[in-house]
Design a protein around this motif. Sequence first.
Motif, short mmCIF file in Angstrom:
data_model
loop_
_atom_site.label_atom_id
_atom_site.label_comp_id
_atom_site.label_asym_id
_atom_site.label_seq_id
_atom_site.Cartn_x
_atom_site.Cartn_y
_atom_site.Cartn_z
N ASP A 6 28.78 11.36 57.00
CA ASP A 6 28.81 12.22 55.83
C ASP A 6 29.81 11.70 54.81
N LEU A 7 29.58 12.03 53.55
CA LEU A 7 30.44 11.54 52.47
C LEU A 7 31.90 11.88 52.72
N TRP A 8 32.17 13.10 53.21
CA TRP A 8 33.55 13.52 53.37
C TRP A 8 34.26 12.81 54.52
N ASP A 9 33.49 12.24 55.44
CA ASP A 9 34.09 11.49 56.56
C ASP A 9 34.04 9.99 56.34
N ALA A 10 33.41 9.54 55.29
CA ALA A 10 33.19 8.11 55.08
C ALA A 10 34.49 7.39 54.74
N SER A 11 34.61 6.19 55.29
CA SER A 11 35.77 5.35 54.96
C SER A 11 35.53 4.65 53.63
N LEU B 155 25.28 10.73 52.75
CA LEU B 155 26.39 9.90 52.27
C LEU B 155 26.42 9.73 50.76
N CYS B 156 25.27 9.71 50.12
CA CYS B 156 25.18 9.35 48.70
C CYS B 156 24.77 10.55 47.85
N PRO B 157 25.66 11.09 47.04
CA PRO B 157 25.29 12.20 46.16
C PRO B 157 24.56 11.70 44.92
N ILE B 158 23.73 12.54 44.37
CA ILE B 158 23.08 12.24 43.10
C ILE B 158 24.10 12.38 41.98
N SER B 159 24.04 11.45 41.04
CA SER B 159 24.94 11.48 39.90
C SER B 159 24.12 11.24 38.63
N ASP B 160 23.46 12.31 38.18
CA ASP B 160 22.72 12.21 36.93
C ASP B 160 23.49 12.92 35.83
#
Length: 207
Positions: A88-93, A129-134
């Motif tokens: 998950d994004l919050w746990d990603a290094s 892991l990857c949020p949308i950024s529009d």
Amino acid sequence: RAAARRLCANLTARGLDRAVAAYFSEPNFAGMTFSDLGRNPPGEIIADDMLAVALLDITWRPEVVRIVLGSHQQQLSEMLAAIPQAIDLWDASDDALRHIDVLWDALTAIDGIGTASATKLLARKRPRLCPISDSVVIKAVDVPGRTWDVLRCLLQDPAARTEVEALRPAIAAEASLLRILDVALWVSHSGSAAAQCVRERAGMTDS
């Protein structure tokens, strides 16, 4: 951190849970089809992925399709395979995020792929892991150039993750937490007529 706190406070807005539920249940929105459409092999970008991304208001030019699914497919797939799946994004290094940067740079180097289309494709392939950024998410976060950093900071707070989880409708049981957050940001901040209608029907406005 201030931006993350502001976003967290907005997650408790009156009617937001009803608006998110409408997005996933009404046929005029992508709903779970963005995640579920066709096949989604973790180490390869295929036509099903590009069709799924098109459901989120992305138009692929013919030359882009030929590049992504043709001349650059093997190279892009190798970069994708290097990005962790079960994290998950919050746990990603930071190292895991650097692998995303490699693919991001390769995608946005293709004429016709911008921030929105690249992040929506990444979100389809790595939904945890990857949020949308529009443009809508960038406006909501309101920290130019640091959108992913703010969303990562937000979700590193267990209380914020609980608030996002509280917005999940039963129909979206299989959606990633990032997807729920993205929908919440879209229905809250989009200026589109569709989003405005959802907000009104959910009781999020005074109209």
